[in-house]
Write an enzyme that holds these catalytic residues in place. Sequence first.
Site, PDB file in Angstrom:
ATOM      1  N   HIS A 192     -95.974  70.634  56.107  1.00 21.69           N
ATOM      2  CA  HIS A 192     -97.331  70.088  56.190  1.00 21.69           C
ATOM      3  C   HIS A 192     -98.005  70.595  57.464  1.00 21.69           C
ATOM      4  O   HIS A 192     -97.380  71.242  58.298  1.00 21.69           O
ATOM      5  CB  HIS A 192     -97.323  68.556  56.144  1.00 21.69           C
TER       6      HIS A 192
ATOM      7  N   SER B  80     -91.130  68.962  58.200  1.00 17.45           N
ATOM      8  CA  SER B  80     -92.067  69.288  59.267  1.00 17.45           C
ATOM      9  C   SER B  80     -91.510  70.380  60.175  1.00 17.45           C
ATOM     10  O   SER B  80     -91.154  71.458  59.718  1.00 17.45           O
ATOM     11  CB  SER B  80     -92.396  67.993  60.032  1.00 17.45           C
TER      12      SER B  80
END
Length: 199
Positions: A126, A103
């Site tokens: 993501h 992330s």
Amino acid sequence: MSNDNVIRYHNAVEESANGHRLVPLCDDLLDRRVIFFTNEVDAASSNELLLQLMYLEKKDNTQEITICFNSPGGLVHSGLAVYDYMKLMKSPLRTVCVGTAASMAALLFLAGDKREMLEHTKLMIHDPSISGTIQSKKPHELAKLAEDLQKDKEITDKIIADATGKTVEEISEITKNDTYFTAQEALDFGLATSLVTEL
């Protein structure tokens, strides 16, 4: 765990003409211009990382700084503050994935001039998501959250696209889901620039 074990774990023994002394490991690593980031990305951890980077940049902005990442990621805005500073630094930056950089931690990894991965490490990218609860939110508040989230997605997709040489549209498709890359896959995709050959 005994106190002795804790002391040995958090300190290194340094030998000099004056004998032996215990040196905190974080201080010893910082002297060698190495930073370990293993926390979640939040306001406190980002501020600590910024302080370390600012200290090393002021001390000598011609020598390389190595940042080792093993982090689950965290808050986008806290991470972007660090990312922006990293991109402005004059010191050469080497980022190393030593576990999983996921992330926001993966985006911080991408700020390195050299981006290296150990053989069995992973990156995960993501879309940003809403943190906290959305209970009791009114429709206009939810609409504002969605608008802000879309802006964050556009920013993070562009960062990944710029680092990899892919288009924003290509990245946008990939970041719809949690997408994991092995070290070799990250290298092939352009997220990493090389595998680690020495630390």
